[in-house]
Design a protein around this motif. Structure first.
Motif, PDB file in Angstrom:
ATOM      1  N   GLN A   1       0.860  -1.192  -0.031  1.00  0.00           N
ATOM      2  CA  GLN A   1       0.002   0.098  -0.015  1.00  0.00           C
ATOM      3  C   GLN A   1       0.847   1.351   0.102  1.00  0.00           C
ATOM      4  OE1 GLN A   1      -0.702  -2.722   2.013  1.00  0.00           O
ATOM      5  NE2 GLN A   1      -2.427  -3.308   0.724  1.00  0.00           N
ATOM      6  N   SER A   2       2.056   1.196   0.613  1.00  0.00           N
ATOM      7  CA  SER A   2       2.989   2.320   0.881  1.00  0.00           C
ATOM      8  C   SER A   2       3.455   2.345  -0.649  1.00  0.00           C
ATOM      9  CB  SER A   2       3.983   2.378   1.903  1.00  0.00           C
ATOM     10  OG  SER A   2       4.881   1.242   1.315  1.00  0.00           O
ATOM     11  N   ASP A   3       3.838   1.584  -1.401  1.00  0.00           N
ATOM     12  CA  ASP A   3       4.350   1.852  -2.679  1.00  0.00           C
ATOM     13  C   ASP A   3       3.116   2.138  -3.636  1.00  0.00           C
ATOM     14  OD1 ASP A   3       6.534   0.620  -1.845  1.00  0.00           O
ATOM     15  OD2 ASP A   3       6.229  -1.466  -2.566  1.00  0.00           O
ATOM     16  N   ILE A   4       2.095   1.922  -3.429  1.00  0.00           N
ATOM     17  CA  ILE A   4       0.635   2.414  -4.331  1.00  0.00           C
ATOM     18  C   ILE A   4       0.620   3.894  -4.030  1.00  0.00           C
ATOM     19  CG2 ILE A   4      -1.508   2.280  -4.978  1.00  0.00           C
ATOM     20  CD1 ILE A   4      -1.387  -0.695  -4.223  1.00  0.00           C
TER      21      ILE A   4
ATOM     22  N   LEU B   1       7.753  -9.682 -15.746  1.00  0.00           N
ATOM     23  CA  LEU B   1       9.071  -9.347 -15.155  1.00  0.00           C
ATOM     24  C   LEU B   1       8.964  -8.934 -13.636  1.00  0.00           C
ATOM     25  CD1 LEU B   1      12.121  -8.835 -15.389  1.00  0.00           C
ATOM     26  CD2 LEU B   1      11.419  -6.674 -16.357  1.00  0.00           C
ATOM     27  N   ALA B   2       7.888  -8.104 -13.410  1.00  0.00           N
ATOM     28  CA  ALA B   2       7.510  -7.844 -12.010  1.00  0.00           C
ATOM     29  C   ALA B   2       7.351  -9.018 -11.082  1.00  0.00           C
ATOM     30  CB  ALA B   2       6.309  -6.739 -11.941  1.00  0.00           C
ATOM     31  N   LEU B   3       6.704  -9.829 -11.741  1.00  0.00           N
ATOM     32  CA  LEU B   3       6.367 -11.185 -10.717  1.00  0.00           C
ATOM     33  C   LEU B   3       7.619 -11.943 -10.542  1.00  0.00           C
ATOM     34  CD1 LEU B   3       4.375 -13.084  -9.722  1.00  0.00           C
ATOM     35  CD2 LEU B   3       4.526 -14.254 -11.839  1.00  0.00           C
ATOM     36  N   ILE B   4       8.383 -12.090 -11.343  1.00  0.00           N
ATOM     37  CA  ILE B   4       9.799 -12.801 -11.413  1.00  0.00           C
ATOM     38  C   ILE B   4      10.629 -12.152 -10.164  1.00  0.00           C
ATOM     39  CG2 ILE B   4      11.921 -13.317 -12.383  1.00  0.00           C
ATOM     40  CD1 ILE B   4      10.329 -13.961 -14.978  1.00  0.00           C
ATOM     41  N   ILE B   5      10.993 -10.771 -10.507  1.00  0.00           N
ATOM     42  CA  ILE B   5      11.530 -10.151  -9.576  1.00  0.00           C
ATOM     43  C   ILE B   5      11.220 -10.154  -8.039  1.00  0.00           C
ATOM     44  CG2 ILE B   5      12.551  -7.636  -8.777  1.00  0.00           C
ATOM     45  CD1 ILE B   5      12.496  -6.994 -11.860  1.00  0.00           C
ATOM     46  N   PHE B   6       9.623  -9.784  -7.955  1.00  0.00           N
ATOM     47  CA  PHE B   6       9.125  -9.903  -6.554  1.00  0.00           C
ATOM     48  C   PHE B   6       8.947 -11.155  -6.040  1.00  0.00           C
ATOM     49  CE2 PHE B   6       5.590  -9.101  -3.188  1.00  0.00           C
ATOM     50  CZ  PHE B   6       6.384  -8.027  -2.707  1.00  0.00           C
ATOM     51  N   ALA B   7       8.840 -12.388  -6.724  1.00  0.00           N
ATOM     52  CA  ALA B   7       8.910 -13.541  -6.287  1.00  0.00           C
ATOM     53  C   ALA B   7      10.002 -13.972  -5.825  1.00  0.00           C
ATOM     54  CB  ALA B   7       8.149 -14.527  -7.327  1.00  0.00           C
ATOM     55  N   ALA B   8      11.152 -13.681  -6.508  1.00  0.00           N
ATOM     56  CA  ALA B   8      12.755 -14.013  -6.000  1.00  0.00           C
ATOM     57  C   ALA B   8      13.081 -13.482  -4.729  1.00  0.00           C
ATOM     58  CB  ALA B   8      13.502 -13.501  -7.456  1.00  0.00           C
ATOM     59  N   PHE B   9      12.661 -12.256  -4.518  1.00  0.00           N
ATOM     60  CA  PHE B   9      12.782 -11.688  -3.203  1.00  0.00           C
ATOM     61  C   PHE B   9      12.062 -12.182  -2.077  1.00  0.00           C
ATOM     62  CE2 PHE B   9      14.705  -8.089  -5.684  1.00  0.00           C
ATOM     63  CZ  PHE B   9      16.028  -7.876  -5.090  1.00  0.00           C
ATOM     64  N   SER B  10      10.766 -12.264  -2.420  1.00  0.00           N
ATOM     65  CA  SER B  10       9.674 -13.181  -1.571  1.00  0.00           C
ATOM     66  C   SER B  10      10.293 -14.412  -1.098  1.00  0.00           C
ATOM     67  CB  SER B  10       8.303 -12.853  -2.072  1.00  0.00           C
ATOM     68  OG  SER B  10       7.578 -13.174  -1.180  1.00  0.00           O
ATOM     69  N   GLY B  11      10.578 -15.162  -2.008  1.00  0.00           N
ATOM     70  CA  GLY B  11      10.987 -16.772  -2.069  1.00  0.00           C
ATOM     71  C   GLY B  11      12.258 -16.746  -0.937  1.00  0.00           C
ATOM     72  N   ILE B  12      13.105 -15.774  -1.291  1.00  0.00           N
ATOM     73  CA  ILE B  12      14.223 -15.810  -0.318  1.00  0.00           C
ATOM     74  C   ILE B  12      14.002 -15.520   1.244  1.00  0.00           C
ATOM     75  CG2 ILE B  12      16.593 -14.820   0.187  1.00  0.00           C
ATOM     76  CD1 ILE B  12      16.922 -14.379  -2.795  1.00  0.00           C
TER      77      ILE B  12
ATOM     78  N   GLY C   1       9.957   3.563 -12.382  1.00  0.00           N
ATOM     79  CA  GLY C   1       8.545   3.470 -12.496  1.00  0.00           C
ATOM     80  C   GLY C   1       8.020   2.457 -11.272  1.00  0.00           C
ATOM     81  N   MET C   2       7.108   1.438 -11.999  1.00  0.00           N
ATOM     82  CA  MET C   2       6.616   0.329 -11.127  1.00  0.00           C
ATOM     83  C   MET C   2       7.631  -0.710 -10.831  1.00  0.00           C
ATOM     84  SD  MET C   2       5.607  -3.247 -11.988  1.00  0.00           S
ATOM     85  CE  MET C   2       5.207  -3.123 -13.574  1.00  0.00           C
ATOM     86  N   LEU C   3       8.611  -0.995 -11.670  1.00  0.00           N
ATOM     87  CA  LEU C   3       9.548  -2.042 -11.333  1.00  0.00           C
ATOM     88  C   LEU C   3      10.612  -1.323 -10.340  1.00  0.00           C
ATOM     89  CD1 LEU C   3      10.876  -3.313 -14.971  1.00  0.00           C
ATOM     90  CD2 LEU C   3       9.342  -4.528 -13.298  1.00  0.00           C
ATOM     91  N   GLY C   4      10.692  -0.215 -10.001  1.00  0.00           N
ATOM     92  CA  GLY C   4      11.373   0.549  -9.209  1.00  0.00           C
ATOM     93  C   GLY C   4      10.754  -0.092  -7.709  1.00  0.00           C
ATOM     94  N   ALA C   5       9.565   0.436  -7.616  1.00  0.00           N
ATOM     95  CA  ALA C   5       8.653  -0.001  -6.257  1.00  0.00           C
ATOM     96  C   ALA C   5       8.893  -1.561  -6.104  1.00  0.00           C
ATOM     97  CB  ALA C   5       7.316   0.456  -6.517  1.00  0.00           C
ATOM     98  N   ILE C   6       8.818  -2.423  -7.215  1.00  0.00           N
ATOM     99  CA  ILE C   6       9.111  -3.728  -6.757  1.00  0.00           C
ATOM    100  C   ILE C   6      10.235  -3.941  -6.308  1.00  0.00           C
ATOM    101  CG2 ILE C   6       9.255  -6.052  -8.044  1.00  0.00           C
ATOM    102  CD1 ILE C   6       6.379  -5.640  -8.049  1.00  0.00           C
TER     103      ILE C   6
END
Length: 488
Positions: free
Chosen positions: A237-240, A336-347, A392-397
């Motif tokens: 929500q803060s990112d949004i 691409l956003a899913l890959i980046i966020f899922a990688a960090f979230s998985g770790i 943009g959006m990828l920066g927030a991710i």
């Protein structure tokens, strides 16, 4: 029954129930996303910031207080009188503060909408108020059931709520009620489930009561509240809010909401496990101290890694076809956003993020817990300020992902100075290795354009199951976890 046996006994109901609920939530997500489209999905995500943030303001650490203190009270007083006193007072307090915050939303909403240049959203004022009431009571009541380890009833109620939400959503979409209909469908389903929670848990707040020794309850509640409030800087929500501030277009906000939401569902098998673990951690620390706590932590974290890491690895390697299959090719830009966020979230999940804060609460390191939250919030906001204008959006991710991993590493560093947790890391590493090996053949099929989500999933599960059957990693966990008793 030992605490870990209690964990296993309840995790089966959690896993089965969450699979059913997740199927229903996927159906809801597909309906909602395809119906709204990128732009309206971004508007919907922007609106949800409001009730979610107010719920954080209204939390006051009550959920954590139930998790951490109710099991200990019931151990010391088997009649449950002290527990009933605590729950009764907390429910009454939640009712009073919720009414006050409803007035706050009603009168302050126009000013906030003017600040983000979306005054037209005032039409959703009552829908947002009812949504806030629903989520704030569902939070405390579901927490009560988790703490009491009543997962069988909890799962049944959650499934009923998801079915009702899906049915209402189908009706409101057919009537073309738009975002209003989506908000009211979810709100009504939560009102029904909250009513059931109240009825089934009435013996937890009605009857003879006894005033407990409060000790550090107020301090625990305020520390938890501080962490919850400050953690808003770590939330989607803060990112949004910041993307709206930097005028990122609504379609990209919609893609952000889709990718972070889909990533959040990847840990669905552990939904509800963190409160249960906190309850068990509190119980065993009361009985056995650091030695028992370290052993239980390693067992739960190791078992949980095998429930989450395989899901993250599969989704990362199949992000493109996953999004296209579920939401349609028009949302393919979110891969691409899913890959980046899922990688960090998985770790983060693999490192035990679901349990690290709970351990800090139990071992009385609450000050350090809140310090790590402050550090994470500042880091995330700072990274957002730098990366959102540039990417943009990828920066927030990316900003949120970096912050998530930083925080769990900081928390583990603090925990490791108090008790041995090193035996868990080889378990996590081997789990990643098995999942990567199982991903190779489906990935080759995708590279030669012969892959499909269903065939890739079946191959992945078959190969991973074969590896686990041959290696039998769970048979190796006992000796590894027993090392905790000799390390300190």
């Amino acid at each position: 029954m030992s605490p870990f046996q209690k964990f296993i006994a309840n995790i089966s109901w959690t896993v089965i129930g969450k699979i059913v609920v997740q199927v229903l939530l996927f159906a809801i997500s597909i309906l909602l996303t395809r119906y709204l489209g990128k732009k309206s999905l971004g508007d919907y995500a922007t609106l949800l910031v409001i009730p979610v943030f107010i719920r954080l303001l209204n939390s006051f650490g009550l959920e954590t207080l139930i998790n951490a203190k109710l099991p200990a009270l019931n151990v010391r007083n088997s009649s449950g009188a002290e527990g009933r006193y605590l729950i009764g007072r907390l429910l009454a307090f939640r009712f009073i503060t919720t009414v006050l915050f409803c007035f706050l939303i009603y009168y302050c909403l126009p000013y906030y909408l003017h600040l983000i240049n979306r005054p037209e959203f005032i039409q959703f004022r009552w829908a947002l108020i009812f949504y806030f009431v629903a989520i704030t009571f569902d939070s405390i009541l579901s927490t009560l059931f988790m703490t009491l380890l009543r997962y069988k009833e909890l799962v049944k109620i959650e499934v009923l709520g998801a079915v009702l939400n899906l049915a209402l959503l189908i009706v409101f979409i057919n009537l073309d009620y738009g975002i209003d209909g989506i908000l009211y469908a979810y709100t009504f389903s939560l009102f029904v489930t909250s009513f059931l929670y109240l009825i089934l848990s009435r013996n937890q707040y009605l009857g003879l009561t006894e005033v407990p020794n409060c000790n550090d309850m107020k301090q625990l509640a305020w520390v938890s509240y501080g962490i919850t409030f400050l953690s808003f800087g770590l939330m989607a929500q803060s990112d949004i809010v910041m993307m709206n501030f930097f005028e990122v277009n609504g379609e990209d906000i919609g893609l952000y909401y889709l990718s972070t939401g889909l990533t959040g569902t990847m840990v669905f098998l552990l939904a509800g496990v963190a409160p249960m673990a906190l309850s068990l951690f509190s119980e065993i620390f009361e009985k056995e101290g650091f030695k028992g706590l370290a052993s239980l932590y390693c067992k739960i974290a190791g078992f949980s890694s095998y429930l989450t890491i395989p899901i993250y690895v599969f989704c990362i390697f199949n992000a493109d076809i996953l999004i296209s299959f579920i939401y349609g090719s028009s949302f393919k830009d979110a891969s691409l956003a899913l890959i980046i966020f899922a990688a960090f979230s998985g770790i983060q999940a693999a490192l035990g993020n679901n349990f690290s804060i709970s351990i800090l609460y139990v071992i009385n390191k609450r000050g350090k817990a809140i310090r790590t939250t402050i550090e994470g919030s500042i880091l995330n906001i700072g990274l957002n300020v730098v990366l959102i204008p540039a990417l943009g959006m990828l920066g927030a991710i990316t900003a949120t992902g970096i912050t998530m991993v930083y925080m769990v590493l900081r928390q583990l560093k603090i925990i490791s100075s108090e008790m041995p947790i090193a035996p868990i890391f080889p378990v996590i590493g081997r789990c990643f290795l098995y999942c990567l090996l199982a991903s190779m053949f489906p990935l080759i099929l995708t590279w030669i354009h012969s892959g499909h989500l269903i065939t890739n999933l079946i191959l992945y599960l078959v190969i991973l199951s074969t590896i686990l059957f041959l290696i039998k990693p769970f048979n190796q966990l006992g000796p590894i976890f027993n090392q905790t008793s000799s390390l300190r």
